[in-house]
Enzyme design. Structure first.
Site, PDB file in Angstrom:
ATOM      1  CB  SER A 221      47.522   3.528  53.108  1.00  0.00           C
ATOM      2  OG  SER A 221      47.843   2.827  51.896  1.00  0.00           O
ATOM      3  CG  ASP A 319      42.239  -1.639  49.467  1.00  0.00           C
ATOM      4  OD1 ASP A 319      42.969  -1.842  49.018  1.00  0.00           O
ATOM      5  OD2 ASP A 319      42.104  -0.973  50.662  1.00  0.00           O
ATOM      6  CG  HIS A 349      43.829   1.708  49.019  1.00  0.00           C
ATOM      7  ND1 HIS A 349      44.295   1.039  50.201  1.00  0.00           N
ATOM      8  CD2 HIS A 349      44.867   2.918  48.984  1.00  0.00           C
ATOM      9  CE1 HIS A 349      45.207   1.452  50.667  1.00  0.00           C
ATOM     10  NE2 HIS A 349      45.612   2.609  50.238  1.00  0.00           N
TER      11      HIS A 349
END
Length: 380
Positions: A221, A319, A349
Protein backbone atom coordinates in the site's frame (compact mmCIF):
# COMPACT_ATOMS: atom_id res chain seq x y z
CA UNK A 1 -1.23 -10.75 -22.32
CA UNK A 2 -3.14 -11.24 -19.14
CA UNK A 3 -3.79 -14.88 -18.42
CA UNK A 4 -6.99 -16.82 -17.94
CA UNK A 5 -9.33 -14.42 -19.67
CA UNK A 6 -9.17 -11.65 -17.06
CA UNK A 7 -10.40 -8.31 -18.39
CA UNK A 8 -7.79 -6.22 -20.16
CA UNK A 9 -9.14 -2.77 -19.31
CA UNK A 10 -9.27 -1.20 -15.87
CA UNK A 11 -13.04 -0.65 -16.08
CA UNK A 12 -13.72 -4.23 -17.16
CA UNK A 13 -11.37 -5.62 -14.55
CA UNK A 14 -13.05 -3.63 -11.79
CA UNK A 15 -16.56 -4.71 -12.81
CA UNK A 16 -16.24 -8.18 -14.31
CA UNK A 17 -16.36 -11.22 -12.03
CA UNK A 18 -13.43 -13.42 -13.11
CA UNK A 19 -14.12 -17.03 -13.99
CA UNK A 20 -13.36 -19.45 -11.19
CA UNK A 21 -10.37 -21.02 -12.93
CA UNK A 22 -8.52 -17.70 -12.76
CA UNK A 23 -6.12 -17.48 -9.84
CA UNK A 24 -3.73 -14.92 -11.20
CA UNK A 25 -2.88 -12.65 -14.04
CA UNK A 26 0.84 -12.63 -14.69
CA UNK A 27 2.89 -10.68 -17.16
CA UNK A 28 6.35 -12.19 -17.45
CA UNK A 29 6.67 -13.21 -21.07
CA UNK A 30 5.13 -16.60 -20.38
CA UNK A 31 2.08 -17.70 -18.47
CA UNK A 32 3.07 -19.47 -15.28
CA UNK A 33 0.52 -21.09 -12.98
CA UNK A 34 0.94 -20.42 -9.29
CA UNK A 35 1.39 -23.61 -7.30
CA UNK A 36 3.28 -22.53 -4.19
CA UNK A 37 4.31 -24.93 -1.51
CA UNK A 38 5.33 -24.62 2.11
CA UNK A 39 3.65 -23.92 5.38
CA UNK A 40 0.91 -21.38 5.95
CA UNK A 41 1.98 -19.86 9.21
CA UNK A 42 -0.39 -16.89 9.28
CA UNK A 43 -2.41 -16.35 12.43
CA UNK A 44 -6.03 -17.24 11.62
CA UNK A 45 -7.86 -15.68 14.54
CA UNK A 46 -10.60 -13.09 14.12
CA UNK A 47 -11.86 -13.39 10.57
CA UNK A 48 -10.57 -16.94 10.19
CA UNK A 49 -14.06 -18.40 10.56
CA UNK A 50 -14.83 -16.94 7.15
CA UNK A 51 -12.45 -19.39 5.47
CA UNK A 52 -11.90 -23.10 5.79
CA UNK A 53 -8.85 -24.43 7.64
CA UNK A 54 -6.02 -25.51 5.40
CA UNK A 55 -2.54 -26.91 5.88
CA UNK A 56 -0.94 -25.70 2.68
CA UNK A 57 -1.78 -23.15 0.02
CA UNK A 58 -2.71 -24.12 -3.52
CA UNK A 59 -1.47 -27.64 -2.94
CA UNK A 60 -4.79 -28.29 -1.14
CA UNK A 61 -7.00 -25.64 -2.76
CA UNK A 62 -8.23 -25.52 -6.30
CA UNK A 63 -9.08 -22.14 -7.85
CA UNK A 64 -12.81 -22.55 -7.21
CA UNK A 65 -12.18 -23.17 -3.53
CA UNK A 66 -9.84 -20.17 -3.28
CA UNK A 67 -12.42 -17.92 -4.91
CA UNK A 68 -15.22 -19.18 -2.67
CA UNK A 69 -13.10 -18.59 0.43
CA UNK A 70 -12.18 -15.09 -0.74
CA UNK A 71 -15.84 -14.21 -1.29
CA UNK A 72 -16.81 -15.52 2.13
CA UNK A 73 -13.99 -13.60 3.74
CA UNK A 74 -14.96 -10.39 1.95
CA UNK A 75 -18.55 -10.69 3.12
CA UNK A 76 -17.48 -11.12 6.75
CA UNK A 77 -14.89 -8.36 6.42
CA UNK A 78 -17.43 -5.92 5.06
CA UNK A 79 -19.90 -6.87 7.78
CA UNK A 80 -17.33 -6.24 10.52
CA UNK A 81 -16.20 -2.94 9.03
CA UNK A 82 -19.81 -1.76 9.03
CA UNK A 83 -19.93 -2.22 12.81
CA UNK A 84 -17.03 0.12 13.57
CA UNK A 85 -16.26 3.77 12.80
CA UNK A 86 -14.57 4.30 9.47
CA UNK A 87 -10.89 5.13 9.82
CA UNK A 88 -11.35 8.57 8.28
CA UNK A 89 -13.79 9.56 11.04
CA UNK A 90 -11.44 8.73 13.93
CA UNK A 91 -8.28 10.61 15.01
CA UNK A 92 -5.17 8.75 13.74
CA UNK A 93 -3.71 8.34 17.21
CA UNK A 94 -6.87 6.51 18.30
CA UNK A 95 -6.67 4.07 15.39
CA UNK A 96 -2.97 3.49 16.05
CA UNK A 97 -3.66 2.68 19.68
CA UNK A 98 -6.56 0.39 18.76
CA UNK A 99 -4.42 -1.59 16.33
CA UNK A 100 -1.67 -1.95 18.91
CA UNK A 101 -4.25 -3.47 21.23
CA UNK A 102 -5.46 -5.89 18.58
CA UNK A 103 -8.62 -4.02 17.68
CA UNK A 104 -9.91 -3.57 14.16
CA UNK A 105 -9.68 -6.02 11.28
CA UNK A 106 -6.00 -6.94 11.28
CA UNK A 107 -4.47 -9.70 13.42
CA UNK A 108 -3.10 -8.85 16.84
CA UNK A 109 0.55 -7.74 16.42
CA UNK A 110 3.07 -10.41 17.35
CA UNK A 111 6.48 -9.14 18.41
CA UNK A 112 9.13 -11.79 17.83
CA UNK A 113 11.98 -12.05 20.35
CA UNK A 114 14.59 -12.53 17.64
CA UNK A 115 13.75 -9.16 16.08
CA UNK A 116 16.04 -6.30 17.02
CA UNK A 117 15.69 -2.55 16.68
CA UNK A 118 18.42 -0.22 15.54
CA UNK A 119 18.22 3.57 15.40
CA UNK A 120 20.03 5.46 12.66
CA UNK A 121 20.38 9.17 12.01
CA UNK A 122 17.65 10.69 9.86
CA UNK A 123 16.78 14.11 8.47
CA UNK A 124 14.14 14.64 11.17
CA UNK A 125 15.71 12.72 14.02
CA UNK A 126 16.43 9.04 14.68
CA UNK A 127 14.88 6.46 12.34
CA UNK A 128 13.99 3.10 13.82
CA UNK A 129 14.92 0.01 11.81
CA UNK A 130 13.33 -3.34 12.72
CA UNK A 131 15.73 -6.14 11.76
CA UNK A 132 14.84 -9.82 11.43
CA UNK A 133 17.59 -12.12 10.21
CA UNK A 134 17.24 -15.70 8.97
CA UNK A 135 18.57 -18.53 11.12
CA UNK A 136 20.92 -19.56 8.32
CA UNK A 137 23.62 -17.35 6.84
CA UNK A 138 22.01 -14.27 5.31
CA UNK A 139 21.81 -14.08 1.52
CA UNK A 140 21.30 -10.32 1.49
CA UNK A 141 18.82 -7.75 2.77
CA UNK A 142 15.24 -6.75 2.06
CA UNK A 143 14.36 -3.11 2.80
CA UNK A 144 10.72 -3.21 3.90
CA UNK A 145 8.47 -0.14 4.02
CA UNK A 146 5.18 -0.66 5.82
CA UNK A 147 1.74 0.52 4.74
CA UNK A 148 -1.00 2.46 6.51
CA UNK A 149 -1.88 5.41 4.28
CA UNK A 150 1.28 7.29 5.38
CA UNK A 151 -0.68 7.81 8.62
CA UNK A 152 -0.97 4.44 10.35
CA UNK A 153 1.19 1.34 10.79
CA UNK A 154 4.63 0.74 12.21
CA UNK A 155 7.77 -1.19 11.39
CA UNK A 156 7.22 -3.75 14.18
CA UNK A 157 3.63 -4.69 13.29
CA UNK A 158 4.49 -7.47 10.82
CA UNK A 159 7.24 -9.47 12.51
CA UNK A 160 5.84 -12.93 11.60
CA UNK A 161 5.45 -12.03 7.97
CA UNK A 162 8.97 -10.60 7.72
CA UNK A 163 10.31 -13.62 9.59
CA UNK A 164 8.65 -15.83 6.99
CA UNK A 165 10.31 -13.81 4.22
CA UNK A 166 13.68 -14.25 5.95
CA UNK A 167 13.16 -17.99 6.29
CA UNK A 168 12.03 -18.53 2.72
CA UNK A 169 14.53 -16.25 0.96
CA UNK A 170 17.47 -16.03 3.35
CA UNK A 171 17.28 -12.23 3.18
CA UNK A 172 17.58 -10.16 6.35
CA UNK A 173 14.44 -8.00 6.65
CA UNK A 174 15.07 -4.36 7.54
CA UNK A 175 11.80 -2.47 8.14
CA UNK A 176 11.78 1.33 8.20
CA UNK A 177 9.97 3.24 10.97
CA UNK A 178 9.39 6.40 8.99
CA UNK A 179 7.64 9.52 10.33
CA UNK A 180 3.86 9.45 9.98
CA UNK A 181 1.36 12.06 8.85
CA UNK A 182 -0.46 14.20 9.76
CA UNK A 183 2.08 15.09 12.44
CA UNK A 184 4.80 14.80 9.81
CA UNK A 185 3.34 15.31 6.32
CA UNK A 186 5.17 15.04 3.00
CA UNK A 187 8.11 15.01 2.49
CA UNK A 188 8.94 13.46 5.87
CA UNK A 189 8.19 9.82 4.99
CA UNK A 190 10.05 9.80 1.65
CA UNK A 191 13.02 11.53 3.29
CA UNK A 192 13.23 8.88 6.01
CA UNK A 193 12.97 6.00 3.54
CA UNK A 194 15.62 7.58 1.34
CA UNK A 195 17.91 7.97 4.37
CA UNK A 196 17.36 4.33 5.38
CA UNK A 197 18.23 3.12 1.88
CA UNK A 198 21.39 5.22 1.79
CA UNK A 199 22.36 3.88 5.22
CA UNK A 200 21.88 0.31 4.03
CA UNK A 201 24.06 1.00 0.99
CA UNK A 202 26.77 2.70 3.05
CA UNK A 203 29.54 1.49 5.32
CA UNK A 204 27.37 1.46 8.45
CA UNK A 205 24.73 -0.65 6.78
CA UNK A 206 27.25 -3.11 5.39
CA UNK A 207 28.72 -3.46 8.87
CA UNK A 208 25.38 -3.92 10.64
CA UNK A 209 23.70 -6.15 8.03
CA UNK A 210 25.72 -9.04 6.55
CA UNK A 211 25.91 -9.72 2.81
CA UNK A 212 24.25 -6.51 1.68
CA UNK A 213 25.62 -7.05 -1.82
CA UNK A 214 22.23 -8.56 -2.66
CA UNK A 215 19.36 -6.18 -1.97
CA UNK A 216 15.62 -5.98 -2.57
CA UNK A 217 13.04 -3.40 -1.60
CA UNK A 218 9.29 -3.41 -1.21
CA UNK A 219 6.18 -2.78 0.79
CA UNK A 220 2.43 -2.81 0.86
CA UNK A 221 0.00 0.00 0.00
CA UNK A 222 1.67 3.27 1.08
CA UNK A 223 4.82 1.21 1.56
CA UNK A 224 4.81 0.24 -2.12
CA UNK A 225 4.42 3.92 -3.02
CA UNK A 226 7.32 4.89 -0.76
CA UNK A 227 9.45 2.05 -2.14
CA UNK A 228 9.11 3.47 -5.65
CA UNK A 229 9.83 7.00 -4.43
CA UNK A 230 12.95 5.68 -2.70
CA UNK A 231 14.22 4.06 -5.91
CA UNK A 232 13.54 7.26 -7.85
CA UNK A 233 15.26 9.44 -5.25
CA UNK A 234 18.31 7.15 -5.28
CA UNK A 235 18.48 7.48 -9.07
CA UNK A 236 17.70 11.18 -9.43
CA UNK A 237 19.42 12.61 -6.35
CA UNK A 238 22.36 10.26 -5.93
CA UNK A 239 22.93 8.65 -9.32
CA UNK A 240 22.33 5.20 -7.85
CA UNK A 241 20.71 2.54 -10.03
CA UNK A 242 21.04 -1.22 -9.84
CA UNK A 243 21.73 -1.30 -6.11
CA UNK A 244 18.40 -3.03 -5.47
CA UNK A 245 17.96 -6.10 -7.61
CA UNK A 246 14.22 -6.60 -7.11
CA UNK A 247 11.11 -4.81 -5.91
CA UNK A 248 7.95 -6.24 -4.30
CA UNK A 249 5.07 -3.80 -4.84
CA UNK A 250 1.80 -4.82 -3.21
CA UNK A 251 -1.35 -2.87 -4.08
CA UNK A 252 0.38 0.50 -3.96
CA UNK A 253 -1.22 3.92 -4.26
CA UNK A 254 0.89 5.43 -7.03
CA UNK A 255 -1.32 8.36 -8.05
CA UNK A 256 -2.39 10.73 -5.27
CA UNK A 257 -4.52 12.69 -7.73
CA UNK A 258 -6.58 9.46 -7.78
CA UNK A 259 -6.85 6.91 -10.59
CA UNK A 260 -10.26 5.95 -12.04
CA UNK A 261 -10.63 2.93 -9.75
CA UNK A 262 -10.14 5.20 -6.73
CA UNK A 263 -12.60 7.83 -7.93
CA UNK A 264 -15.23 5.30 -9.02
CA UNK A 265 -15.09 3.06 -5.95
CA UNK A 266 -17.62 5.05 -3.95
CA UNK A 267 -18.45 4.67 -0.26
CA UNK A 268 -18.28 0.88 0.00
CA UNK A 269 -15.79 0.14 2.76
CA UNK A 270 -13.70 -2.92 1.98
CA UNK A 271 -10.66 -1.70 3.95
CA UNK A 272 -10.57 1.30 1.61
CA UNK A 273 -13.25 3.57 0.18
CA UNK A 274 -13.13 6.78 -1.84
CA UNK A 275 -13.67 8.90 1.33
CA UNK A 276 -10.92 6.98 3.14
CA UNK A 277 -8.49 7.41 0.25
CA UNK A 278 -9.24 11.12 0.05
CA UNK A 279 -8.69 11.43 3.80
CA UNK A 280 -5.34 9.64 3.65
CA UNK A 281 -4.25 11.99 0.88
CA UNK A 282 -5.20 15.01 2.97
CA UNK A 283 -3.12 13.73 5.87
CA UNK A 284 -0.04 13.16 3.70
CA UNK A 285 -0.12 16.12 1.28
CA UNK A 286 -2.55 18.61 2.84
CA UNK A 287 -1.24 21.70 1.07
CA UNK A 288 -1.29 20.29 -2.46
CA UNK A 289 -4.10 20.42 -5.02
CA UNK A 290 -4.94 17.31 -7.03
CA UNK A 291 -2.98 18.65 -9.99
CA UNK A 292 0.03 19.46 -7.78
CA UNK A 293 -0.14 15.93 -6.40
CA UNK A 294 0.89 14.66 -9.82
CA UNK A 295 4.47 15.75 -9.14
CA UNK A 296 6.59 12.60 -9.58
CA UNK A 297 7.96 12.83 -6.04
CA UNK A 298 4.38 12.61 -4.76
CA UNK A 299 2.75 10.41 -7.42
CA UNK A 300 5.42 8.17 -8.96
CA UNK A 301 2.99 7.02 -11.66
CA UNK A 302 3.95 10.29 -13.38
CA UNK A 303 7.71 9.73 -13.07
CA UNK A 304 10.17 8.76 -15.76
CA UNK A 305 10.81 5.14 -14.80
CA UNK A 306 13.95 4.00 -16.61
CA UNK A 307 16.58 2.16 -14.59
CA UNK A 308 14.17 0.54 -12.15
CA UNK A 309 14.75 -3.05 -10.91
CA UNK A 310 12.68 -6.09 -11.86
CA UNK A 311 9.38 -5.80 -9.98
CA UNK A 312 6.49 -8.02 -9.01
CA UNK A 313 3.15 -6.21 -8.78
CA UNK A 314 0.36 -7.76 -6.71
CA UNK A 315 -3.26 -6.61 -6.35
CA UNK A 316 -6.78 -7.99 -5.96
CA UNK A 317 -9.73 -7.09 -8.16
CA UNK A 318 -11.76 -5.92 -5.14
CA UNK A 319 -9.26 -3.15 -4.33
CA UNK A 320 -9.93 0.53 -4.87
CA UNK A 321 -6.24 0.85 -5.83
CA UNK A 322 -6.54 -1.68 -8.67
CA UNK A 323 -5.80 0.82 -11.43
CA UNK A 324 -2.71 2.11 -9.61
CA UNK A 325 -1.09 -1.30 -9.92
CA UNK A 326 -2.29 -1.92 -13.50
CA UNK A 327 -1.09 1.48 -14.69
CA UNK A 328 2.23 1.43 -12.82
CA UNK A 329 3.11 -2.07 -14.02
CA UNK A 330 2.42 -1.01 -17.62
CA UNK A 331 4.58 2.10 -17.33
CA UNK A 332 7.34 0.21 -15.48
CA UNK A 333 7.44 -2.32 -18.30
CA UNK A 334 7.20 0.32 -21.05
CA UNK A 335 10.29 2.00 -19.55
CA UNK A 336 12.27 -1.18 -20.28
CA UNK A 337 12.11 -2.81 -16.87
CA UNK A 338 11.16 -6.42 -16.15
CA UNK A 339 7.78 -6.96 -14.48
CA UNK A 340 5.43 -9.62 -13.23
CA UNK A 341 1.78 -8.74 -12.65
CA UNK A 342 -0.40 -10.88 -10.38
CA UNK A 343 -4.08 -9.99 -10.14
CA UNK A 344 -5.92 -12.13 -7.59
CA UNK A 345 -9.65 -12.52 -8.23
CA UNK A 346 -11.80 -10.62 -5.73
CA UNK A 347 -9.02 -10.20 -3.15
CA UNK A 348 -9.48 -6.96 -1.14
CA UNK A 349 -6.98 -4.29 -0.27
CA UNK A 350 -4.49 -5.47 2.34
CA UNK A 351 -5.30 -9.14 1.77
CA UNK A 352 -1.69 -10.28 2.09
CA UNK A 353 -1.76 -9.31 5.78
CA UNK A 354 -5.02 -11.14 6.44
CA UNK A 355 -5.70 -14.79 7.36
CA UNK A 356 -6.73 -15.81 3.85
CA UNK A 357 -5.74 -18.77 1.70
CA UNK A 358 -5.14 -16.43 -1.24
CA UNK A 359 -2.68 -14.46 0.91
CA UNK A 360 -0.54 -17.55 1.44
CA UNK A 361 -0.53 -18.22 -2.29
CA UNK A 362 0.41 -14.64 -3.12
CA UNK A 363 3.21 -14.57 -0.53
CA UNK A 364 4.69 -17.79 -1.83
CA UNK A 365 4.60 -16.32 -5.33
CA UNK A 366 6.57 -13.29 -4.15
CA UNK A 367 9.18 -15.37 -2.36
CA UNK A 368 9.67 -17.52 -5.45
CA UNK A 369 10.12 -14.31 -7.47
CA UNK A 370 12.83 -13.11 -5.08
CA UNK A 371 14.68 -16.42 -5.14
CA UNK A 372 14.57 -16.56 -8.93
CA UNK A 373 15.28 -12.90 -9.66
CA UNK A 374 18.11 -12.53 -7.16
CA UNK A 375 19.44 -16.03 -7.80
CA UNK A 376 19.25 -16.84 -4.11
CA UNK A 377 20.61 -20.20 -3.07
CA UNK A 378 18.11 -21.15 -0.37
CA UNK A 379 17.72 -24.69 0.86
CA UNK A 380 13.98 -24.76 1.67
Amino acid sequence: MLSGGLATSAEQLARKRPSEDNVQAIRSGALTPVAPEGDAAIDREGLSNAVTTHENTLTTHDPATLLAETRAFNAELERLLATMPSVHTVPPEQTRRLRREGGGIFPVPVYLPQARTLDIDGPGGPISLRIIAPERESTGAFLHIHGGGWTLGSNDAQDPRLDRLARETGLTAVSVGYRLAPENPYPAAPEDCEAAALWLLGDEGRTAIPNTGTLAIGGESAGAHLSVLTLLRLRDRHGITGAFGAALLEYGGFDLSMTPSQRLWGTRNLVLSEPILSWFGEQFVPMYSREERRHPDISPLFAELSGMPPAIFTVGTQDALLDDTLFMEARWRAAGNSTELHVWPEAPHGFMSMPMAVADAALDTEYEFLRRTLDLDVDN
